[in-house]
Design a protein around this motif. Structure first.
Motif, PDB file in Angstrom:
ATOM      1  N   ILE A   1      12.491 -12.088  12.293  1.00  0.00           N
ATOM      2  CA  ILE A   1      12.705 -11.838  11.072  1.00  0.00           C
ATOM      3  C   ILE A   1      11.551 -10.833  10.617  1.00  0.00           C
ATOM      4  CG2 ILE A   1      12.409 -12.975   8.743  1.00  0.00           C
ATOM      5  CD1 ILE A   1      14.719 -13.765  10.920  1.00  0.00           C
ATOM      6  N   ILE A   2      11.860  -9.644  10.129  1.00  0.00           N
ATOM      7  CA  ILE A   2      10.896  -8.749   9.555  1.00  0.00           C
ATOM      8  C   ILE A   2      10.008  -9.094   8.227  1.00  0.00           C
ATOM      9  CG2 ILE A   2      10.616  -6.384   8.901  1.00  0.00           C
ATOM     10  CD1 ILE A   2      13.736  -5.936  10.515  1.00  0.00           C
ATOM     11  N   THR A   3       8.967  -9.279   8.538  1.00  0.00           N
ATOM     12  CA  THR A   3       8.096  -9.917   7.183  1.00  0.00           C
ATOM     13  C   THR A   3       7.411  -8.693   6.712  1.00  0.00           C
ATOM     14  OG1 THR A   3       6.496 -10.411   8.707  1.00  0.00           O
ATOM     15  CG2 THR A   3       8.063 -12.194   7.951  1.00  0.00           C
ATOM     16  N   GLU A   4       7.042  -7.463   7.184  1.00  0.00           N
ATOM     17  CA  GLU A   4       6.425  -6.219   6.630  1.00  0.00           C
ATOM     18  C   GLU A   4       7.118  -5.059   7.335  1.00  0.00           C
ATOM     19  OE1 GLU A   4       1.912  -6.405   5.658  1.00  0.00           O
ATOM     20  OE2 GLU A   4       1.839  -4.898   7.327  1.00  0.00           O
ATOM     21  N   ILE A   5       7.219  -4.036   6.265  1.00  0.00           N
ATOM     22  CA  ILE A   5       7.693  -2.634   6.942  1.00  0.00           C
ATOM     23  C   ILE A   5       6.849  -1.515   6.527  1.00  0.00           C
ATOM     24  CG2 ILE A   5       9.846  -1.368   6.472  1.00  0.00           C
ATOM     25  CD1 ILE A   5      11.474  -3.820   5.852  1.00  0.00           C
ATOM     26  N   GLU A   6       6.896  -0.653   7.419  1.00  0.00           N
ATOM     27  CA  GLU A   6       5.974   0.519   7.007  1.00  0.00           C
ATOM     28  C   GLU A   6       7.151   1.724   7.383  1.00  0.00           C
ATOM     29  OE1 GLU A   6       2.148   0.979   8.837  1.00  0.00           O
ATOM     30  OE2 GLU A   6       1.771   3.029   8.105  1.00  0.00           O
ATOM     31  N   MET A   7       7.216   2.346   6.029  1.00  0.00           N
ATOM     32  CA  MET A   7       8.045   3.418   6.128  1.00  0.00           C
ATOM     33  C   MET A   7       7.670   4.651   5.652  1.00  0.00           C
ATOM     34  SD  MET A   7      11.157   2.064   6.874  1.00  0.00           S
ATOM     35  CE  MET A   7      12.450   2.928   6.289  1.00  0.00           C
ATOM     36  N   PRO A   8       8.153   6.060   6.193  1.00  0.00           N
ATOM     37  CA  PRO A   8       7.587   7.258   5.744  1.00  0.00           C
ATOM     38  C   PRO A   8       8.343   7.685   4.531  1.00  0.00           C
ATOM     39  CG  PRO A   8       9.583   7.492   7.472  1.00  0.00           C
ATOM     40  CD  PRO A   8       9.254   6.243   7.387  1.00  0.00           C
ATOM     41  N   LEU A   9       7.466   8.484   3.746  1.00  0.00           N
ATOM     42  CA  LEU A   9       8.041   8.864   2.255  1.00  0.00           C
ATOM     43  C   LEU A   9       8.039  10.408   2.302  1.00  0.00           C
ATOM     44  CD1 LEU A   9       5.586   6.793   0.136  1.00  0.00           C
ATOM     45  CD2 LEU A   9       8.107   6.240   0.580  1.00  0.00           C
ATOM     46  N   ALA A  10       8.684  10.918   1.482  1.00  0.00           N
ATOM     47  CA  ALA A  10       8.894  12.457   0.991  1.00  0.00           C
ATOM     48  C   ALA A  10       8.404  12.442  -0.406  1.00  0.00           C
ATOM     49  CB  ALA A  10      10.204  12.711   1.407  1.00  0.00           C
TER      50      ALA A  10
ATOM     51  N   LEU B   1      11.372  -0.018  -5.041  1.00  0.00           N
ATOM     52  CA  LEU B   1      10.521   0.726  -3.763  1.00  0.00           C
ATOM     53  C   LEU B   1      10.327   2.023  -4.287  1.00  0.00           C
ATOM     54  CD1 LEU B   1       8.821   0.394  -1.440  1.00  0.00           C
ATOM     55  CD2 LEU B   1      10.704   0.796   0.386  1.00  0.00           C
ATOM     56  N   ASP B   2      11.558   2.764  -4.302  1.00  0.00           N
ATOM     57  CA  ASP B   2      11.230   4.128  -4.942  1.00  0.00           C
ATOM     58  C   ASP B   2      10.581   4.327  -6.145  1.00  0.00           C
ATOM     59  OD1 ASP B   2      12.227   6.201  -3.095  1.00  0.00           O
ATOM     60  OD2 ASP B   2      14.396   6.217  -4.147  1.00  0.00           O
ATOM     61  N   ALA B   3      10.976   3.480  -7.134  1.00  0.00           N
ATOM     62  CA  ALA B   3      10.248   3.622  -8.544  1.00  0.00           C
ATOM     63  C   ALA B   3       8.655   3.393  -8.452  1.00  0.00           C
ATOM     64  CB  ALA B   3      10.794   2.694  -9.419  1.00  0.00           C
ATOM     65  N   HIS B   4       8.233   2.576  -7.465  1.00  0.00           N
ATOM     66  CA  HIS B   4       7.055   2.180  -7.225  1.00  0.00           C
ATOM     67  C   HIS B   4       6.224   3.485  -6.665  1.00  0.00           C
ATOM     68  CE1 HIS B   4       3.602  -0.712  -6.506  1.00  0.00           C
ATOM     69  NE2 HIS B   4       3.221   0.122  -5.660  1.00  0.00           N
ATOM     70  N   CYS B   5       6.879   4.036  -5.613  1.00  0.00           N
ATOM     71  CA  CYS B   5       6.326   5.115  -4.871  1.00  0.00           C
ATOM     72  C   CYS B   5       6.190   6.479  -5.593  1.00  0.00           C
ATOM     73  CB  CYS B   5       6.942   5.361  -3.667  1.00  0.00           C
ATOM     74  SG  CYS B   5       7.158   4.043  -2.399  1.00  0.00           S
ATOM     75  N   ARG B   6       7.249   6.608  -6.671  1.00  0.00           N
ATOM     76  CA  ARG B   6       7.430   7.731  -7.680  1.00  0.00           C
ATOM     77  C   ARG B   6       6.266   7.663  -8.669  1.00  0.00           C
ATOM     78  NH1 ARG B   6      11.363  11.530  -9.651  1.00  0.00           N
ATOM     79  NH2 ARG B   6      12.492  11.356  -7.865  1.00  0.00           N
ATOM     80  N   ALA B   7       5.883   6.198  -9.109  1.00  0.00           N
ATOM     81  CA  ALA B   7       5.029   6.173 -10.070  1.00  0.00           C
ATOM     82  C   ALA B   7       3.523   6.302  -9.552  1.00  0.00           C
ATOM     83  CB  ALA B   7       5.241   4.818 -10.830  1.00  0.00           C
TER      84      ALA B   7
ATOM     85  N   ASP C   1       0.858  -1.122   0.131  1.00  0.00           N
ATOM     86  CA  ASP C   1      -0.012   0.053   0.026  1.00  0.00           C
ATOM     87  C   ASP C   1       1.051   1.152  -0.006  1.00  0.00           C
ATOM     88  OD1 ASP C   1      -2.212   1.328   0.155  1.00  0.00           O
ATOM     89  OD2 ASP C   1      -2.396   1.497   2.278  1.00  0.00           O
ATOM     90  N   VAL C   2       0.604   2.272  -0.733  1.00  0.00           N
ATOM     91  CA  VAL C   2       1.327   3.539  -0.648  1.00  0.00           C
ATOM     92  C   VAL C   2       0.044   4.513  -0.284  1.00  0.00           C
ATOM     93  CG1 VAL C   2       2.483   5.122  -1.772  1.00  0.00           C
ATOM     94  CG2 VAL C   2       2.785   2.777  -2.602  1.00  0.00           C
ATOM     95  N   GLN C   3       0.294   5.464   0.517  1.00  0.00           N
ATOM     96  CA  GLN C   3      -0.641   6.357   1.199  1.00  0.00           C
ATOM     97  C   GLN C   3       0.248   7.910   1.111  1.00  0.00           C
ATOM     98  OE1 GLN C   3      -3.798   6.156   2.083  1.00  0.00           O
ATOM     99  NE2 GLN C   3      -3.982   4.107   1.740  1.00  0.00           N
ATOM    100  N   PRO C   4      -0.464   8.979   1.340  1.00  0.00           N
ATOM    101  CA  PRO C   4       0.497  10.302   1.325  1.00  0.00           C
ATOM    102  C   PRO C   4       1.194  10.112   2.464  1.00  0.00           C
ATOM    103  CG  PRO C   4      -1.981  10.692   1.009  1.00  0.00           C
ATOM    104  CD  PRO C   4      -1.767   9.058   1.347  1.00  0.00           C
ATOM    105  N   GLY C   5       2.533  10.168   2.294  1.00  0.00           N
ATOM    106  CA  GLY C   5       3.682   9.993   3.308  1.00  0.00           C
ATOM    107  C   GLY C   5       3.922   8.701   3.732  1.00  0.00           C
ATOM    108  N   ARG C   6       3.515   7.514   3.384  1.00  0.00           N
ATOM    109  CA  ARG C   6       3.869   6.417   3.803  1.00  0.00           C
ATOM    110  C   ARG C   6       3.676   5.230   2.773  1.00  0.00           C
ATOM    111  NH1 ARG C   6       0.714   5.270   9.191  1.00  0.00           N
ATOM    112  NH2 ARG C   6       0.597   7.550   9.217  1.00  0.00           N
ATOM    113  N   VAL C   7       4.479   4.318   3.099  1.00  0.00           N
ATOM    114  CA  VAL C   7       4.410   2.923   2.171  1.00  0.00           C
ATOM    115  C   VAL C   7       4.463   1.682   3.095  1.00  0.00           C
ATOM    116  CG1 VAL C   7       7.090   2.925   1.809  1.00  0.00           C
ATOM    117  CG2 VAL C   7       5.315   1.620   0.331  1.00  0.00           C
ATOM    118  N   ILE C   8       3.836   0.689   2.613  1.00  0.00           N
ATOM    119  CA  ILE C   8       3.789  -0.736   3.321  1.00  0.00           C
ATOM    120  C   ILE C   8       4.563  -1.777   2.326  1.00  0.00           C
ATOM    121  CG2 ILE C   8       2.440  -2.457   4.522  1.00  0.00           C
ATOM    122  CD1 ILE C   8       0.508  -0.406   5.443  1.00  0.00           C
ATOM    123  N   CYS C   9       5.326  -2.252   2.600  1.00  0.00           N
ATOM    124  CA  CYS C   9       6.070  -3.320   1.817  1.00  0.00           C
ATOM    125  C   CYS C   9       6.419  -4.519   2.418  1.00  0.00           C
ATOM    126  CB  CYS C   9       7.175  -2.661   0.786  1.00  0.00           C
ATOM    127  SG  CYS C   9       8.583  -2.076   2.002  1.00  0.00           S
TER     128      CYS C   9
END
Ligand code: FAD
Length: 466
Positions: free
Chosen positions: A205-214, A122-128, A105-113
């Motif tokens: 073991i990390i299986t899902e990550i939610e990171m902030p976006l700019a 990941l960058d290419a996905h969020c940019r597109a 999922d991509v939301q304003p300011g965050r991505v879950i992957c």
């Protein structure tokens, strides 16, 4: 408890198991060989088998099976770590996360992957999706995974504005699977993130990550040359403290790093010139040019949006962070490096003190890093390696001067970090990995709580070379 590797491997044979011996060897190795000290100790290390789960359910299956058969599990993103983080010291299973590369999922300011996606993908996905990008990435953007960055990295391109991964807000949420008879799935936020981020996969073991976006920009990349080192350092630090200029990168290379080791840059800088590399948001270019015009001796030798270089240098960040070491190593195999924290407010004085003592045996490569709102430096100094004793002497001299060393010639979390036990990580390991099967040998406090750090830790379970 003797591992029963054959039983574990047979039980997992319906999963994506690597069959080629040369691929098993390749997937057992990371960039530990950057360090002559680690190269001498870890070159023979190899897993017994490599399995690549396709989703969280398969991760749980791998962990439960290996738990039942007492088989160690070392998780692998892309294996670009250079502290030997992903080296399976006791053999056993390498769990490769290459198949877990979906963006959820991509939301304003965050991505879950999922953790196995490459930073560049990941960058290419969020940019597109919505013109967004990850705030920071290791300079191995093209080859490393987000899971490996969170579990094994520290910061990188973007840290001049956003700080380090460990700073609050730079990771939002992690989903983690434990190594127990029946693995549990846990969700960590806020205070709890420190249990597993930068823990080398030793306790979950990390299986899902939610990171902030700019917002994503077409960053303008520049090289700025100086006849002396000190003005170059002042310029990069000054820019880092300019509130209105948006930067993604500010790096200083002491002469003759650019001239001797950056082949495409060499025709454009003299041997005695120090260089600053920058990534600047396009709307900040007017500010950048004004700041540069105010700086005596600063000369822009390259800008990516208006270049007349016959051979383009490629992405500028691939000269910075640990890519500097890589480029130097390719020209001079005797080069190695140190990772240094030059903390505010003494950062510049400390750099000058070390320089006076060691240049040119140790050449300064500084990354501007924001900490508590102030620009300071992460040093990834280039060191001309002679002997381990001399390297230790140089480390001690830095520490005596007040500069903290994150020693990249050690494979444990503690020695590569602040030389102290992270009690949160140790406590969580007791709970989540009771048999100590996750990435064994990387957390000293688990093996030997009384370790003194005066000499290099040697993991007793390290497989002997054949
Ligand atoms: P790996 O090397 O595969 O793994 C790193 C660690 O994380 C290992 O201990 C592994 O077991 C663990 N791990 C991986 N995935 C998981 C998971 N899902 N759950 C739990 N544990 C896991 N580092 C920086 O921080 N900044 C830089 O700018 C930087 N520049 C570099 C430049 C070069 C040329 C090189 C060779 C290395 C550089 N590094 C840098 C180190 C490394 O590339 C990065 O930290 C990178 O992000 C690691 O990602 P990876 O996928 O290769 O991880």
């Amino acid at each position: 408890m003797k591992p029963n590797v054959a039983a574990a491997k047979a039980a997992l044979s319906h999963l994506d198991i690597e069959k080629s011996p040369s691929a098993i060897r390749a997937k057992s190795r990371d960039f530990f060989w950057y360090s002559p000290v680690l190269k001498a100790r870890l070159d023979h290390v190899e897993a017994d088998f490599v399995v690549a789960p396709r989703d969280e359910a398969e991760v749980i299956e791998v962990l439960a099976t290996c738990y039942a058969h007492d088989v160690p599990v070392t998780t692998r993103g892309a294996g670009t770590g250079n502290y030997g983080q992903a080296m399976p010291l006791a053999g056993g299973c390498v769990m490769h996360l290459q198949n877990m590369n979906r963006v959820r999922d991509v939301q304003p300011g965050r991505v879950i992957c999922e953790p196995g996606i490459l930073l560049k993908d990941l960058d290419a996905h969020c940019r597109a999706h919505s013109g967004q990008e990850i705030r920071m990435f290791s300079s191995t953007w093209a080859t490393a995974t987000i899971g490996g960055f969170v579990a094994g990295g520290s910061g990188g391109v973007g840290s001049c504005t956003w700080g380090s991964l460990r700073d609050l807000g730079n990771i939002i949420r992690l989903r983690v699977v434990t190594m127990e008879e029946t693995p549990r799935v846990l969700e960590f936020r806020g205070e709890e993130l420190a249990r597993v981020s930068h823990a080398y996969g030793t306790n979950g073991i990390i299986t899902e990550i939610e990171m902030p976006l700019a917002p994503a920009y077409d960053w303008v990349e520049l090289f700025v040359a100086f006849d002396d080192f000190a003005p170059a350092m002042d310029y990069a630090e000054g820019l880092g403290n300019e509130d209105g200029i948006l930067l993604k990168l500010a790096t200083v290379f002491e002469a003759p790093i650019a001239h001797d080791y950056f082949q495409r840059v060499r025709p454009h800088v003299a041997e005695g010139q120090s260089l600053v590399a920058l990534m600047v948001a396009p709307q900040s270019m007017d500010g950048l040019l004004t700041f540069t015009a105010r700086t005596p001796g600063a000369r822009i030798v390259y800008r990516s949006d208006a270049s007349d270089w016959e051979k383009a240098p490629g992405r500028i960040f691939e000269y910075t962070w640990n890519h500097t070491t890589l480029r130097a190593l390719k020209v001079d195999p005797s080069i190695t490096y140190l990772q240094v924290r030059y903390g505010f407010p003494d950062h510049k004085a400390l750099v000058e003190r070390i320089r006076a003592q060691f240049s040119p045996e140790v050449l300064q490569h500084l990354e501007v890093l924001r900490e508590n709102g102030k620009a300071m430096f992460a040093g990834l100094s280039l060191v001309k390696f002679t002997t381990e004793d001399r390297l230790d002497e140089i480390v001690r001299a830095h520490e005596d001067a007040g500069a903290m060393i994150f020693n990249p010639h050690r494979y444990t979390l503690e020695e590569g970090g602040r030389q102290s036990v992270d009690d949160r990580q140790l406590a969580f390991k007791r709970e989540a990995d009771p048999k100590g099967l996750l990435n064994p040998g990387k957390m000293i406090a688990w093996d030997d709580p009384d370790w003194s750090y005066e000499r290099m830790y040697a993991y007793p379970g390290l497989r002997a070379a054949e």
